[in-house]
Write a protein that holds these residues in place. Sequence first.
Motif, PDB file in Angstrom:
ATOM      1  N   VAL A 316       8.565   2.129 -13.118  1.00  0.00           N
ATOM      2  CA  VAL A 316       8.829   1.398 -11.879  1.00  0.00           C
ATOM      3  C   VAL A 316       8.582   2.246 -10.634  1.00  0.00           C
ATOM      4  CG1 VAL A 316      10.467  -0.142 -12.992  1.00  0.00           C
ATOM      5  CG2 VAL A 316      11.307   1.938 -11.903  1.00  0.00           C
ATOM      6  N   VAL A 317       8.074   3.468 -10.803  1.00  0.00           N
ATOM      7  CA  VAL A 317       7.801   4.312  -9.645  1.00  0.00           C
ATOM      8  C   VAL A 317       6.809   3.634  -8.697  1.00  0.00           C
ATOM      9  CG1 VAL A 317       6.702   6.461  -8.883  1.00  0.00           C
ATOM     10  CG2 VAL A 317       8.388   6.508 -10.723  1.00  0.00           C
ATOM     11  N   SER A 318       5.739   3.064  -9.252  1.00  0.00           N
ATOM     12  CA  SER A 318       4.724   2.443  -8.393  1.00  0.00           C
ATOM     13  C   SER A 318       5.307   1.264  -7.622  1.00  0.00           C
ATOM     14  CB  SER A 318       3.518   1.992  -9.226  1.00  0.00           C
ATOM     15  OG  SER A 318       3.875   0.958 -10.111  1.00  0.00           O
ATOM     16  N   GLU A 319       6.187   0.490  -8.252  1.00  0.00           N
ATOM     17  CA  GLU A 319       6.818  -0.637  -7.551  1.00  0.00           C
ATOM     18  C   GLU A 319       7.683  -0.132  -6.400  1.00  0.00           C
ATOM     19  OE1 GLU A 319      10.336  -3.636  -8.720  1.00  0.00           O
ATOM     20  OE2 GLU A 319       8.516  -3.909  -9.916  1.00  0.00           O
ATOM     21  N   ARG A 320       8.423   0.957  -6.644  1.00  0.00           N
ATOM     22  CA  ARG A 320       9.267   1.518  -5.597  1.00  0.00           C
ATOM     23  C   ARG A 320       8.425   2.014  -4.415  1.00  0.00           C
ATOM     24  NH1 ARG A 320      12.763  -0.679  -8.386  1.00  0.00           N
ATOM     25  NH2 ARG A 320      14.465   0.423  -9.429  1.00  0.00           N
ATOM     26  N   ILE A 321       7.312   2.679  -4.702  1.00  0.00           N
ATOM     27  CA  ILE A 321       6.457   3.190  -3.632  1.00  0.00           C
ATOM     28  C   ILE A 321       5.833   2.038  -2.847  1.00  0.00           C
ATOM     29  CG2 ILE A 321       4.375   4.522  -3.114  1.00  0.00           C
ATOM     30  CD1 ILE A 321       4.989   6.203  -5.610  1.00  0.00           C
ATOM     31  N   ALA A 322       5.261   1.075  -3.571  1.00  0.00           N
ATOM     32  CA  ALA A 322       4.598  -0.050  -2.911  1.00  0.00           C
ATOM     33  C   ALA A 322       5.564  -0.786  -1.995  1.00  0.00           C
ATOM     34  CB  ALA A 322       4.009  -0.995  -3.951  1.00  0.00           C
ATOM     35  N   LYS A 323       6.787  -0.990  -2.450  1.00  0.00           N
ATOM     36  CA  LYS A 323       7.788  -1.672  -1.637  1.00  0.00           C
ATOM     37  C   LYS A 323       8.100  -0.863  -0.378  1.00  0.00           C
ATOM     38  CE  LYS A 323      11.236  -4.109  -0.166  1.00  0.00           C
ATOM     39  NZ  LYS A 323      10.944  -5.275   0.675  1.00  0.00           N
ATOM     40  N   SER A 324       8.272   0.441  -0.513  1.00  0.00           N
ATOM     41  CA  SER A 324       8.659   1.261   0.639  1.00  0.00           C
ATOM     42  C   SER A 324       7.540   1.377   1.660  1.00  0.00           C
ATOM     43  CB  SER A 324       9.080   2.661   0.170  1.00  0.00           C
ATOM     44  OG  SER A 324       7.962   3.431  -0.232  1.00  0.00           O
ATOM     45  N   TRP A 325       6.290   1.198   1.232  1.00  0.00           N
ATOM     46  CA  TRP A 325       5.155   1.322   2.146  1.00  0.00           C
ATOM     47  C   TRP A 325       4.899   0.062   2.972  1.00  0.00           C
ATOM     48  CZ3 TRP A 325       0.406   4.316  -0.223  1.00  0.00           C
ATOM     49  CH2 TRP A 325       0.780   5.654  -0.437  1.00  0.00           C
ATOM     50  N   GLU A 326       5.432  -1.067   2.556  1.00  0.00           N
ATOM     51  CA  GLU A 326       5.090  -2.339   3.204  1.00  0.00           C
ATOM     52  C   GLU A 326       5.251  -2.331   4.724  1.00  0.00           C
ATOM     53  OE1 GLU A 326       7.306  -5.296   1.137  1.00  0.00           O
ATOM     54  OE2 GLU A 326       5.981  -5.299  -0.609  1.00  0.00           O
ATOM     55  N   PRO A 327       6.354  -1.803   5.266  1.00  0.00           N
ATOM     56  CA  PRO A 327       6.495  -1.861   6.732  1.00  0.00           C
ATOM     57  C   PRO A 327       5.428  -1.059   7.485  1.00  0.00           C
ATOM     58  CG  PRO A 327       8.605  -1.375   5.663  1.00  0.00           C
ATOM     59  CD  PRO A 327       7.545  -1.234   4.624  1.00  0.00           C
ATOM     60  N   HIS A 328       4.793  -0.102   6.810  1.00  0.00           N
ATOM     61  CA  HIS A 328       3.835   0.773   7.478  1.00  0.00           C
ATOM     62  C   HIS A 328       2.393   0.280   7.365  1.00  0.00           C
ATOM     63  CE1 HIS A 328       7.236   3.518   7.545  1.00  0.00           C
ATOM     64  NE2 HIS A 328       7.334   3.415   6.235  1.00  0.00           N
ATOM     65  N   LEU A 329       2.133  -0.640   6.454  1.00  0.00           N
ATOM     66  CA  LEU A 329       0.743  -1.031   6.186  1.00  0.00           C
ATOM     67  C   LEU A 329       0.105  -1.901   7.271  1.00  0.00           C
ATOM     68  CD1 LEU A 329       0.725  -1.644   2.329  1.00  0.00           C
ATOM     69  CD2 LEU A 329      -0.094   0.333   3.606  1.00  0.00           C
ATOM     70  N   PRO A 330       0.839  -2.814   7.948  1.00  0.00           N
ATOM     71  CA  PRO A 330       0.157  -3.629   8.955  1.00  0.00           C
ATOM     72  C   PRO A 330      -0.582  -2.802  10.003  1.00  0.00           C
ATOM     73  CG  PRO A 330       2.282  -4.584   8.460  1.00  0.00           C
ATOM     74  CD  PRO A 330       2.237  -3.264   7.735  1.00  0.00           C
ATOM     75  N   GLU A 331       0.021  -1.714  10.458  1.00  0.00           N
ATOM     76  CA  GLU A 331      -0.642  -0.876  11.456  1.00  0.00           C
ATOM     77  C   GLU A 331      -1.909  -0.243  10.886  1.00  0.00           C
ATOM     78  OE1 GLU A 331       0.279   3.038  14.272  1.00  0.00           O
ATOM     79  OE2 GLU A 331       1.922   2.023  13.227  1.00  0.00           O
ATOM     80  N   VAL A 332      -1.844   0.140   9.614  1.00  0.00           N
ATOM     81  CA  VAL A 332      -3.021   0.734   8.967  1.00  0.00           C
ATOM     82  C   VAL A 332      -4.119  -0.318   8.817  1.00  0.00           C
ATOM     83  CG1 VAL A 332      -3.873   1.839   6.860  1.00  0.00           C
ATOM     84  CG2 VAL A 332      -1.587   2.398   7.732  1.00  0.00           C
ATOM     85  N   LEU A 333      -3.753  -1.483   8.316  1.00  0.00           N
ATOM     86  CA  LEU A 333      -4.746  -2.532   8.062  1.00  0.00           C
ATOM     87  C   LEU A 333      -5.380  -3.039   9.349  1.00  0.00           C
ATOM     88  CD1 LEU A 333      -2.895  -4.608   5.308  1.00  0.00           C
ATOM     89  CD2 LEU A 333      -4.563  -2.771   5.012  1.00  0.00           C
ATOM     90  N   ALA A 334      -4.655  -2.946  10.467  1.00  0.00           N
ATOM     91  CA  ALA A 334      -5.201  -3.415  11.744  1.00  0.00           C
ATOM     92  C   ALA A 334      -6.437  -2.621  12.154  1.00  0.00           C
ATOM     93  CB  ALA A 334      -4.129  -3.327  12.827  1.00  0.00           C
ATOM     94  N   ARG A 335      -6.600  -1.403  11.631  1.00  0.00           N
ATOM     95  CA  ARG A 335      -7.752  -0.569  11.996  1.00  0.00           C
ATOM     96  C   ARG A 335      -8.965  -0.877  11.130  1.00  0.00           C
ATOM     97  NH1 ARG A 335      -4.508   3.864  10.781  1.00  0.00           N
ATOM     98  NH2 ARG A 335      -6.216   4.623   9.501  1.00  0.00           N
ATOM     99  N   VAL A 336      -8.759  -1.608  10.043  1.00  0.00           N
ATOM    100  CA  VAL A 336      -9.839  -1.847   9.085  1.00  0.00           C
ATOM    101  C   VAL A 336     -10.633  -3.073   9.502  1.00  0.00           C
ATOM    102  CG1 VAL A 336     -10.399  -2.242   6.653  1.00  0.00           C
ATOM    103  CG2 VAL A 336      -8.420  -0.832   7.260  1.00  0.00           C
TER     104      VAL A 336
END
Length: 624
Positions: A316-336
Amino acid sequence: MGFPETRRVVVVGAGLAGTATAIRLMQFAREPLQVVLIERRPEYRSAGVAYHPSGNHWHHVFNIQAGRMSMFREDVDDFVDWANTEADRTGWPPRWSGFTFTESGPAPRRLYADYLSTRLAEAAREASDGVELLEVDGEAVDMTVRTEGGADRVRVVVERRSSPRTGAGPDPLTIEADHAVLATGLEERELPFAAGVEDHPCFVRHPYSEQGIERILGVRRDAEVAIIGTLLSAYDSASLLLRHGHTGKIHMISRSGLTLRTYPSDHRHHVLDLPAPRLHADGYEGCDELVRLFRDEWERARAHVARRHPGVPPAVVSERIAKSWEPHLPEVLARVPSADLRALLDRYASLLATLRVGAVPDITEFVDAAMAEGGQVVLTTGAVRSITATEAGALRVAVSGPAPARTVEADLVISNFGRETDYGRVGSALWRNLLRRGLAVRHRRTGRGVEVDGHGFLLGPAGVRIAPITVVGCPREGDEITRYGRMGAFTFNLAAIKNHSVGVAAAVLRDLESRYEEPAETVSKAVAHGADDAVREAFARAVRLDVHRMAARRRRDRRVAAARLASGLRALRGAMTADGEAAASEGALRFVVNIEATAELNDLSVTPRDLRALLELDGPPDSR
């Protein structure tokens, strides 16, 4: 106070998303309201394709734990309690008839239809005076908008089923509504590689149907079977065969070759606070560089979890990481750039799905054991190019990919659902008409789903609301990705749908009920960001009181909570006046308070169990 005439909200689709939204509308409404719940397939009511009993065998269990299946995020134990104390077990097979359901354990998916229908009936029974439910069978095929008395209304055209005896159907039904909610579920993708065999007796296009289940269980035991897909639907079909004594080879084929992770048997949902991924480079340097950064940061996060949270099981490590990253991804994806974003989503769709969710042992144990080297289940990585019939009556599956091209001859071929994400290509008459009329547009950045605002309202070509129409569930996939960073199946799974149902129901009622008044910007700022401690404290208490009102499922409890909220709003108004703010109407304050209360109910930064404690839902908020 006197009420206006009864308002009407039409909900299109009575699967999980539509049923959950109808429940929340009846739960939150305090003025006369008619909720019209339309379903084109009566057997899908309170179930949809994922849960309806005729298409889900008793061996088909939820991929997540039973304790995560409550329809009410603020009442995490509700489904398990229902299954143990309320469910009618008449006709259940021996394995389940005496089973005690637990938070970490499995549960058959087919039970969910009974659970949702029970909660829907309960919501209708416990609704405020003048709030009623009307269920209509038929397919919504078109919507138009007209202005009446200064307000926009929706006209919904519903086609009803033809008579089996005459073949003729009744005239279309036209329903006038103050608002429409689209909960249309998954859209089916055309399968070009199977165009010539869709009616072949050895091809199963819909494994989650009564006919599909019969054909899977009816194949001879030593038959060669090919399953298109290697994730949940593939596991369901393979497990069903194996549990019924199948001895022939089972080929599981997918472009990615990825398989499901297995949750630990005692797994409980948890949210970790991990360092933000360092993906914010000064500029965008292309897909390859972004993927490289992503992989590096993923390894850094894995090392951090191993060091700081050694008790987290590897599965479940990957699930924990993916969940914790969600708030930070919109800013990253906005550059793509949009083209690159679509390419990345297409390329890594299966990987994202496996990172975000796993499956309980009941789903994976038989298949993974049979997938061992030299085992009965053969995993094939590659793209299916064509499926053709042989002279002997079997099917030939042509596969190309990393390895040399090859073929698999099978006595039965089972296809997964094949979800269509591009709403410009869906077969639904309703969605085609909505796009043609400009009431909806495809999601521009991702090409997945349609454009909506933060409250779920459909946006037109100019990027603004042009109709009183909101959306729940799958059509919001692109928005979930770019607005919230939610990837993979999590963009339309149970958790997202529960949040959509709360947010949409609250937003609809803020628009329709007379007790709400859209506040001026100065009022919103003064309430939410008041300089005076007394204002901030009064606002926070009013929000908590509204949360308790919204979470109350019994009419008498809502009345008590509503009275406390009215008192809290008066206190807030008094605090603002004492602070020198201009007096705001109760309706304007109620509007601002309700927006914040909705956000608190939908807080995904904590687990549902933690949320209940955080919101003090086991006691009145003024009891402390």
